[in-house]
Structures are given as structure tokens and as C-alpha cells.
Design a protein around this motif. Sequence first.
Motif, short mmCIF file in Angstrom:
data_model
loop_
_atom_site.label_atom_id
_atom_site.label_comp_id
_atom_site.label_asym_id
_atom_site.label_seq_id
_atom_site.Cartn_x
_atom_site.Cartn_y
_atom_site.Cartn_z
N LYS A 142 0.84 -1.20 0.00
CA LYS A 142 0.00 0.00 0.00
C LYS A 142 0.88 1.26 0.00
CE LYS A 142 -4.03 1.98 2.09
NZ LYS A 142 -5.17 1.78 2.94
N PRO A 143 1.01 1.90 -1.15
CA PRO A 143 1.86 3.09 -1.22
C PRO A 143 1.14 4.35 -0.75
CG PRO A 143 0.96 2.63 -3.36
CD PRO A 143 0.49 1.52 -2.46
N ARG A 144 1.91 5.37 -0.53
CA ARG A 144 1.40 6.71 -0.25
C ARG A 144 1.77 7.55 -1.47
NH1 ARG A 144 -1.60 9.91 3.13
NH2 ARG A 144 -0.67 11.95 3.32
N VAL A 145 0.75 8.11 -2.14
CA VAL A 145 0.97 8.86 -3.38
C VAL A 145 0.73 10.34 -3.12
CG1 VAL A 145 0.23 9.17 -5.77
CG2 VAL A 145 0.21 6.88 -4.75
N THR A 146 1.69 11.16 -3.53
CA THR A 146 1.55 12.61 -3.44
C THR A 146 1.73 13.17 -4.84
OG1 THR A 146 2.54 12.58 -1.23
CG2 THR A 146 2.39 14.71 -2.33
N ARG A 147 0.76 13.99 -5.26
CA ARG A 147 0.82 14.62 -6.59
C ARG A 147 1.12 16.11 -6.42
NH1 ARG A 147 -3.66 11.03 -6.83
NH2 ARG A 147 -3.26 9.36 -8.30
N PHE A 148 1.89 16.64 -7.35
CA PHE A 148 2.25 18.05 -7.32
C PHE A 148 1.80 18.70 -8.62
CE2 PHE A 148 5.40 15.66 -4.89
CZ PHE A 148 5.36 16.31 -3.67
N GLN A 149 1.29 19.92 -8.52
CA GLN A 149 0.94 20.69 -9.72
C GLN A 149 2.23 21.26 -10.31
OE1 GLN A 149 -2.10 20.99 -11.13
NE2 GLN A 149 -2.86 19.59 -9.58
N ILE A 150 2.42 21.06 -11.61
CA ILE A 150 3.60 21.63 -12.28
C ILE A 150 3.14 22.31 -13.56
CG2 ILE A 150 5.10 19.81 -11.36
CD1 ILE A 150 5.24 18.70 -14.29
N LYS A 151 4.08 22.99 -14.20
CA LYS A 151 3.80 23.62 -15.50
C LYS A 151 4.17 22.64 -16.59
CE LYS A 151 4.22 28.43 -14.32
NZ LYS A 151 3.82 29.54 -15.15
N TRP A 152 3.15 22.09 -17.23
CA TRP A 152 3.37 21.21 -18.37
C TRP A 152 3.48 22.10 -19.60
CZ3 TRP A 152 4.02 16.11 -17.36
CH2 TRP A 152 3.55 15.62 -16.14
N ASP A 153 4.29 21.74 -20.57
CA ASP A 153 4.42 22.56 -21.77
C ASP A 153 3.48 22.11 -22.88
OD1 ASP A 153 5.64 20.22 -22.51
OD2 ASP A 153 7.58 21.11 -22.99
N VAL A 154 2.50 21.28 -22.53
CA VAL A 154 1.49 20.84 -23.47
C VAL A 154 0.12 21.04 -22.83
CG1 VAL A 154 2.95 19.13 -24.61
CG2 VAL A 154 1.59 18.45 -22.66
N ALA A 155 -0.89 21.23 -23.65
CA ALA A 155 -2.24 21.42 -23.13
C ALA A 155 -2.97 20.08 -23.11
CB ALA A 155 -2.99 22.42 -24.01
N PRO A 156 -3.82 19.89 -22.10
CA PRO A 156 -4.63 18.67 -22.11
C PRO A 156 -5.61 18.71 -23.27
CG PRO A 156 -5.27 20.10 -20.29
CD PRO A 156 -4.08 20.72 -20.95
N PRO A 157 -6.07 17.56 -23.73
CA PRO A 157 -7.01 17.55 -24.84
C PRO A 157 -8.30 18.27 -24.44
CG PRO A 157 -6.77 15.35 -23.91
CD PRO A 157 -5.78 16.23 -23.22
N THR A 158 -8.94 18.87 -25.43
CA THR A 158 -10.21 19.56 -25.16
C THR A 158 -11.29 18.53 -24.91
OG1 THR A 158 -10.80 19.60 -27.48
CG2 THR A 158 -9.57 21.51 -26.63
N LEU A 159 -12.39 18.97 -24.33
CA LEU A 159 -13.48 18.05 -23.99
C LEU A 159 -14.02 17.34 -25.21
CD1 LEU A 159 -14.00 17.73 -21.11
CD2 LEU A 159 -15.96 19.26 -21.25
N GLU A 160 -14.16 18.08 -26.33
CA GLU A 160 -14.71 17.43 -27.53
C GLU A 160 -13.81 16.32 -28.02
OE1 GLU A 160 -14.13 21.08 -29.14
OE2 GLU A 160 -15.52 21.78 -27.63
#
Length: 190
Positions: A142-160
Motif C-alpha cells: 500500500k503506497p502513499r501517493v503525493t501529486r504536485f501541480q507543475i507547468k506542463w508545456d502541453v495542453a490537455p485535450p479539449t473536452l470534444e
Amino acid sequence: MSIVTIRNVEFINNPARFSDVYRFRVTFECIAPLKEDLEWKLIYVSSPGDEDLDQELDDCLVGPVPTGVNSFEFEGSPPDPSKIPAEDVLGVAALILTGSYKEQEFVRVGYYQNTEYDNEEMKETPPQKIMFERLVREISAKPRVTRFQIKWDVAPPTLERASAGAATSAAVPSANDLADDMEVDKNAAS
């Protein structure tokens, strides 16, 4: 929103001898193609109060990373026993897998590792001098996961686009499906 999400970390040789390499498979999802490689590091923490004793066991670059579910096998060296204080060898230590993009850490997956002797007699009455060749390790499931917000140089796909892609591709388990097996710290510092 994170462009990369870990889906699973599977230790291939667990339990193992203390001196064995760490072998594991990391499966992650990438929702947009990345311009740079991902960097992964494996860190052994024997003394939580003293960062100077942390040992980076190995690191690797993974890329180019296409959109979709990806996996890789990672092999890390065992910790150097000479760098572990004698009082910290037996018992619980931490093993940390980090993921970074462009020198920005976006995820940290921590595991407890228990180290003990390979027979009951030595567990009950440990020898004065540590016998590393007789030690075994077991990594918690059972791991402990920590996520951090970073600046990605790509945009996530749009909803459509995401909707259209979802209609034509096979279902992929989400991170929420792993929540029962993994502790997740969603309040990590940005």
C-alpha cells in the motif's frame, strides 16, 4: 490537471534479499504527447530525520512519451550498507519513486520497506554485527501517493476531442479505481 497519471507500480521481486536489485514495472497514462522525457528516480530513506543519508539508487529517462497508457521496467541498485547507520538497518525504512518533467516533480510514490533476518532465531536474537547477507526485505503493498501541480508545456485535450476518443478506445481504469489500494495526498504543495 496532470498530463501524466500513474496507474500501477508492480514490484517484480518482492520479497527479496536486502542485497538484490529492485525490479519493478511502472504503468502510467499520458493524455497529451510530451516534448521532453520523463525522469524517474528511486530513493532509499533509512533515517527520516537526516536527508543526507538518503540514497538515490537509480534514475532513468523515459521518452518520447506518446498519448495513452505506457509502461516500463525499472531496475535500481540496492542501498549501500556502509551509508546506513547500524541502528537503522533493521525494521522500517522508506522507498520513494519520483516522477519529474523538465526538472519539476509531479508525483511521489512512497512505500514502507521492512528489513529483517531470514530466520526466526536471528530475528529474536540479532547478532552484534549486522550480517547483511542474511537480511531480507519486503515492500508494503500500500503506497502513499503525493501529486504536485507543475507547468506542463502541453495542453490537455479539449473536452470534444476527449469525448470523441473515448467513444472509439477501450476503457482504461482511472486513478480513482486505485484509490482503495493507494493512499493519495491530493493536498500536496503546488
